[in-house]
Scaffold this motif. Structure first.
Motif, mmCIF file in Angstrom:
data_model
loop_
_atom_site.group_PDB
_atom_site.id
_atom_site.type_symbol
_atom_site.label_atom_id
_atom_site.label_comp_id
_atom_site.label_asym_id
_atom_site.label_seq_id
_atom_site.Cartn_x
_atom_site.Cartn_y
_atom_site.Cartn_z
ATOM 1 N N ARG A 1 27.441 5.469 -1.069
ATOM 2 C CA ARG A 1 27.217 6.909 -0.881
ATOM 3 C C ARG A 1 26.762 7.227 0.532
ATOM 4 N NH1 ARG A 1 29.236 11.033 -1.416
ATOM 5 N NH2 ARG A 1 29.974 10.127 -3.347
ATOM 6 N N GLU A 2 25.867 6.361 1.084
ATOM 7 C CA GLU A 2 25.391 6.578 2.450
ATOM 8 C C GLU A 2 26.565 6.583 3.431
ATOM 9 O OE1 GLU A 2 22.375 7.310 3.583
ATOM 10 O OE2 GLU A 2 21.520 7.273 1.563
ATOM 11 N N VAL A 3 27.452 5.617 3.268
ATOM 12 C CA VAL A 3 28.591 5.518 4.184
ATOM 13 C C VAL A 3 29.559 6.683 3.965
ATOM 14 C CG1 VAL A 3 30.566 4.113 4.877
ATOM 15 C CG2 VAL A 3 28.394 3.006 4.313
ATOM 16 N N GLN A 4 29.851 6.958 2.702
ATOM 17 C CA GLN A 4 30.793 8.040 2.391
ATOM 18 C C GLN A 4 30.292 9.368 2.975
ATOM 19 O OE1 GLN A 4 33.804 7.924 0.429
ATOM 20 N NE2 GLN A 4 34.049 10.047 1.076
ATOM 21 N N ASN A 5 29.003 9.643 2.822
ATOM 22 C CA ASN A 5 28.439 10.899 3.342
ATOM 23 C C ASN A 5 28.521 10.964 4.860
ATOM 24 O OD1 ASN A 5 27.818 11.771 0.808
ATOM 25 N ND2 ASN A 5 25.621 11.399 0.956
ATOM 26 N N VAL B 1 35.040 5.073 3.218
ATOM 27 C CA VAL B 1 34.428 3.743 3.333
ATOM 28 C C VAL B 1 35.512 2.762 3.775
ATOM 29 C CG1 VAL B 1 33.060 1.974 2.174
ATOM 30 C CG2 VAL B 1 32.866 4.368 1.445
ATOM 31 N N SER B 2 35.415 2.341 5.009
ATOM 32 C CA SER B 2 36.435 1.447 5.579
ATOM 33 C C SER B 2 36.242 0.012 5.071
ATOM 34 C CB SER B 2 36.330 1.459 7.105
ATOM 35 O OG SER B 2 35.083 0.893 7.484
ATOM 36 N N GLU B 3 37.240 -0.814 5.373
ATOM 37 C CA GLU B 3 37.162 -2.239 5.006
ATOM 38 C C GLU B 3 35.925 -2.883 5.628
ATOM 39 O OE1 GLU B 3 39.204 -4.377 3.282
ATOM 40 O OE2 GLU B 3 40.673 -2.891 2.645
ATOM 41 N N ALA B 4 35.637 -2.516 6.877
ATOM 42 C CA ALA B 4 34.481 -3.109 7.563
ATOM 43 C C ALA B 4 33.188 -2.745 6.843
ATOM 44 C CB ALA B 4 34.442 -2.636 9.014
ATOM 45 N N ARG B 5 33.090 -1.500 6.390
ATOM 46 C CA ARG B 5 31.871 -1.073 5.671
ATOM 47 C C ARG B 5 31.783 -1.742 4.300
ATOM 48 N NH1 ARG B 5 30.470 0.002 10.382
ATOM 49 N NH2 ARG B 5 30.669 2.136 11.158
ATOM 50 N N VAL B 6 32.911 -1.918 3.664
ATOM 51 C CA VAL B 6 32.917 -2.628 2.375
ATOM 52 C C VAL B 6 32.355 -4.034 2.561
ATOM 53 C CG1 VAL B 6 34.434 -3.701 0.649
ATOM 54 C CG2 VAL B 6 34.794 -1.312 1.306
ATOM 55 N N ALA B 7 32.818 -4.702 3.605
ATOM 56 C CA ALA B 7 32.355 -6.068 3.872
ATOM 57 C C ALA B 7 30.857 -6.074 4.169
ATOM 58 C CB ALA B 7 33.136 -6.657 5.047
ATOM 59 N N GLU B 8 30.405 -5.050 4.901
ATOM 60 C CA GLU B 8 28.979 -4.974 5.255
ATOM 61 C C GLU B 8 28.126 -4.791 3.994
ATOM 62 O OE1 GLU B 8 28.345 -2.062 8.303
ATOM 63 O OE2 GLU B 8 26.186 -2.411 8.354
ATOM 64 N N ILE B 9 28.570 -3.899 3.126
ATOM 65 C CA ILE B 9 27.820 -3.653 1.887
ATOM 66 C C ILE B 9 27.813 -4.914 1.016
ATOM 67 C CG2 ILE B 9 27.860 -2.363 -0.289
ATOM 68 C CD1 ILE B 9 28.836 0.062 1.378
ATOM 69 N N ALA B 10 28.952 -5.571 0.935
ATOM 70 C CA ALA B 10 29.034 -6.795 0.128
ATOM 71 C C ALA B 10 28.034 -7.832 0.634
ATOM 72 C CB ALA B 10 30.453 -7.349 0.170
ATOM 73 N N GLN B 11 27.943 -7.908 1.951
ATOM 74 C CA GLN B 11 27.016 -8.890 2.538
ATOM 75 C C GLN B 11 25.563 -8.517 2.231
ATOM 76 O OE1 GLN B 11 25.110 -8.607 5.788
ATOM 77 N NE2 GLN B 11 24.416 -10.703 5.459
ATOM 78 N N ILE B 12 25.243 -7.242 2.291
ATOM 79 C CA ILE B 12 23.860 -6.782 2.036
ATOM 80 C C ILE B 12 23.434 -7.093 0.602
ATOM 81 C CG2 ILE B 12 22.428 -4.707 1.747
ATOM 82 C CD1 ILE B 12 23.940 -3.496 4.141
ATOM 83 N N ILE B 13 24.333 -6.881 -0.332
ATOM 84 C CA ILE B 13 23.936 -7.035 -1.745
ATOM 85 C C ILE B 13 24.291 -8.414 -2.308
ATOM 86 C CG2 ILE B 13 24.107 -4.548 -2.199
ATOM 87 C CD1 ILE B 13 26.765 -5.046 -3.583
ATOM 88 N N SER C 1 35.647 18.433 -1.953
ATOM 89 C CA SER C 1 34.633 17.508 -1.440
ATOM 90 C C SER C 1 33.753 17.033 -2.598
ATOM 91 C CB SER C 1 33.843 18.155 -0.306
ATOM 92 O OG SER C 1 34.768 18.527 0.719
ATOM 93 N N ASP C 2 32.423 16.998 -2.413
ATOM 94 C CA ASP C 2 31.585 16.454 -3.476
ATOM 95 C C ASP C 2 30.980 17.547 -4.330
ATOM 96 O OD1 ASP C 2 31.823 13.802 -3.517
ATOM 97 O OD2 ASP C 2 30.118 13.369 -2.225
ATOM 98 N N ALA C 3 31.388 18.774 -4.102
ATOM 99 C CA ALA C 3 30.751 19.861 -4.836
ATOM 100 C C ALA C 3 31.803 20.723 -5.515
ATOM 101 C CB ALA C 3 29.877 20.668 -3.890
ATOM 102 N N GLY C 4 31.872 21.958 -5.106
ATOM 103 C CA GLY C 4 32.622 23.031 -5.709
ATOM 104 C C GLY C 4 33.774 22.707 -6.637
ATOM 105 N N TYR C 5 33.670 23.227 -7.846
ATOM 106 C CA TYR C 5 34.797 23.257 -8.776
ATOM 107 C C TYR C 5 35.459 24.627 -8.669
ATOM 108 C CZ TYR C 5 34.211 19.069 -11.731
ATOM 109 O OH TYR C 5 34.172 17.794 -12.220
ATOM 110 N N TYR C 6 36.774 24.640 -8.581
ATOM 111 C CA TYR C 6 37.524 25.899 -8.551
ATOM 112 C C TYR C 6 38.524 25.843 -9.692
ATOM 113 C CZ TYR C 6 35.021 26.183 -4.268
ATOM 114 O OH TYR C 6 33.995 26.192 -3.361
#
Ligand code: FES
Length: 195
Positions: free
Chosen positions: A32-36, A41-53, A137-142
């Protein structure tokens, strides 16, 4: 360049929400932090998150793929997510999708050259009674969308241009026989009603 390298306090706070040894549970708030921040969320960020957890990129991607709220490709300031599941399909979501691809001149997972709009097909958004609808986006329903209402919404978003959303216009479903406690139904005589 690392996303979380200068956010150690944040990472510690997020990991601290879960019992020791359960660091993998932090995958969603980290995504969520990266997406916001970056809009996807790029491949590089996926790899970073995987490494953190202490997990794998495959496992992180498997979580991402379950939720349409995470995108693996760049999105526009207005990320239009069109529900294509049964109730919406019966109420014309295919035609709505075709209309959006025509007027925006983009297709699934593409972004308009001005960076304003991107398009995504999604599964049931949980408001089948007000089909067809889209989430922006992450809110409004129409909901209860028509070409006329779509045109008005796109014009409003273009005028704003900053990612802020037009007012929420959640509508009451049209009941065959209104329940006494139901809100007033939308009728074709209302501005922006069924066209
Ligand atoms: S089918 Fe579209 S919201 Fe449920």
């Amino acid at each position: 360049m690392s996303f979380f390298a200068d956010k150690q306090a944040l990472v510690t706070e997020i990991l601290g929400r879960y019992p020791q040894g359960r660091e993998r549970s932090a995958v969603m708030p980290l995504l969520r932090e990266v997406q916001n921040a970056e809009g996807y969320v790029s491949e590089a960020r996926v790899a970073e998150i995987a490494q953190i957890i202490g997990s794998t990129a495959t496992e992180v991607k498997s979580v991402m793929s379950f939720y349409s709220t995470y995108s693996s490709v760049p999105t526009g300031k207005y990320h239009l997510q069109v529900c294509m599941t049964l109730s919406c399909a019966l109420k014309g979501s295919d035609q709505m999708w075709d209309y959006l691809t025509d007027v925006l001149e983009i297709n699934q997972a593409e972004v308009t050259p001005d960076g304003l709009f991107s398009l995504q097909k999604v599964e049931c958004l949980g408001s089948c009674g007000t089909a067809p609808l889209m989430q922006v986006s992450d809110a409004g329903y129409y909901e209860c969308l028509t070409k006329k209402r779509l045109d008005a919404l796109l014009a409003d978003m273009r005028a704003r241009g900053d990612g802020s959303l037009p007012p929420s216009d959640t509508r009451a479903p049209i009941y065959f026989e209104p329940h006494p406690s139901s809100p007033a139904p939308v009728t074709s005589s209302e501005p922006g009603g069924t066209a």
